[in-house]
Every structure is written in structure tokens, then in C-alpha cells.
Enzyme design. Sequence first.
Site, PDB file in Angstrom:
ATOM      1  N   LEU A   1       0.878  -1.231   0.095  1.00  8.97           N
ATOM      2  CA  LEU A   1       0.192  -0.111  -0.118  1.00  8.97           C
ATOM      3  C   LEU A   1       0.871   1.279   0.072  1.00  8.97           C
ATOM      4  CD1 LEU A   1      -3.175  -0.589   0.439  1.00  8.97           C
ATOM      5  CD2 LEU A   1      -1.667  -2.296   1.419  1.00  8.97           C
ATOM      6  N   CYS A   2       0.698   2.138  -0.964  1.00  2.00           N
ATOM      7  CA  CYS A   2       1.289   3.352  -1.095  1.00  2.00           C
ATOM      8  C   CYS A   2       2.846   3.181  -0.901  1.00  2.00           C
ATOM      9  CB  CYS A   2       1.023   4.177   0.232  1.00  2.00           C
ATOM     10  SG  CYS A   2       1.528   5.991   0.130  1.00  2.00           S
TER      11      CYS A   2
END
Length: 233
Positions: free
Chosen positions: A127-128
Site C-alpha cells: 500500500l502506498c
Amino acid sequence: MLEILLAAGLMAVPTPAPPIRTIGFLVLPGVYNSELVAPFDVFHHVRFRLKDPKHAPEVFTVAKDAGPVRTFEGLSLLPRYTFASAPPIDLLIVPSAEHNMDTDLQDAALLDWLRRAGARARLVLSLCDGAFLLARAGLLDGLEATTFPGDRDRFAAMFPAVKTQHHVLFVHDGKAVTSAGGARGYEPALYLVEKLWGRAAAVEIGRGLVIDWDLASVSHRVGRPLWPSPTAP
């Protein structure tokens, strides 16, 4: 009403041989709440969409050391396992944390654990800026990948062996799913639920989160995905 939904196949999906048994979230100091909680919610709720809950994956957190971990926003978490005690992880998830683009990239013990856990895992999801850690550990070499929109140019410059994608919310190539993160952290998790446990499970989990799940409406890219066999031991 429940019986009607079950009969219609909207509340349950059979899993005679679960492809993913363990889902481990890496929790680092300064982890961002949204990057951790969004996919954690999605995967935890899989158990409520299976006809036989014993086939549900075990979902847990893993930290470098024992003791509480403070999120960037100030929550105090007590991870279930450490690097030394964690069981084998089928789906390894790396939420973004405060230092993913600086000191975390110099942490030899962290990178060594990621390298080993990622190699054994059947799928990995970032994520990210968690993608920076996967890339530093060599888990994205030769693959298409993405990260937080504002950090994609930096990511591309730091990791030329990775084929950075700039205009999608998530990318699946090989066994790696990388994503933009933030409030869009639900989408790559729901994508994996749909592919691993069926669209009905993903739709109902989305409904519980007040998300009208429709993969076709989500900007994403699939390269050459590697899926775990549903009959693997």
C-alpha cells in the site's frame, strides 16, 4: 432474508481447498492508519463470506520486535507476532509507514526478513510507499508496479529495474500487487478477494463497507499475474 441471500450465492462462496491460509501485515513504527486498516478490514471479513469458516485465512500483524507500535496518527498497536515468531505467510501485506523512503530502506534486518518472507509468500501486496520496501528487497525487479502518486517519479528513479506505472490505482504483475494507497486501499484488497474467493464475497464485503464494488470501474493494470493454485497444500 439471510437464507435468500445464501441461496442466491451472495452471502457465501465455497472454498474446498483454500489458496491462502495466512495473511500477514507488516507493522512498522509510524505505519499509516489507512494503509493498515483498510485492507485488514477486507481480509478479516472473508471469514464471514465462506460456507465453511474453517477455510478462512488467518489474518495477523507482524512487527520487528515485541511490544507496542505507534502509528503515524498516534494509535498504539500490539502486533501478534515478531519477525522471529511469525508463521509462514501466504499473502504478505506491506502498508506504508513514515520512514519507508528513508531509514527503513537502510534497515538490514527488516530488508532481510522482507526478502525471505516475500520469497516464500504466494502473493505480496503493498500500500502506498510500502512498494519502496518491496523494491529495495528485490521483490519487484522486472515487474510492473506503482506507489503513491506523488512519489512515483522518485520510485522510478530509485528502482530502474522496476517498470513504474503512473496512471492506475493498483498493478498486479507476477505475484506482486502494488497500489496507490490512502483512501483507495480497499480496492486492491477487494480485487484479491474477488480473484481468490469469488466476486460474490468481494461484493458483499464491499457492501458491508458501503463500497459498491465493481472491478471494471477501478483504474488498474494486470500484467502477467501469478496466482496460487486453489488445490495447493
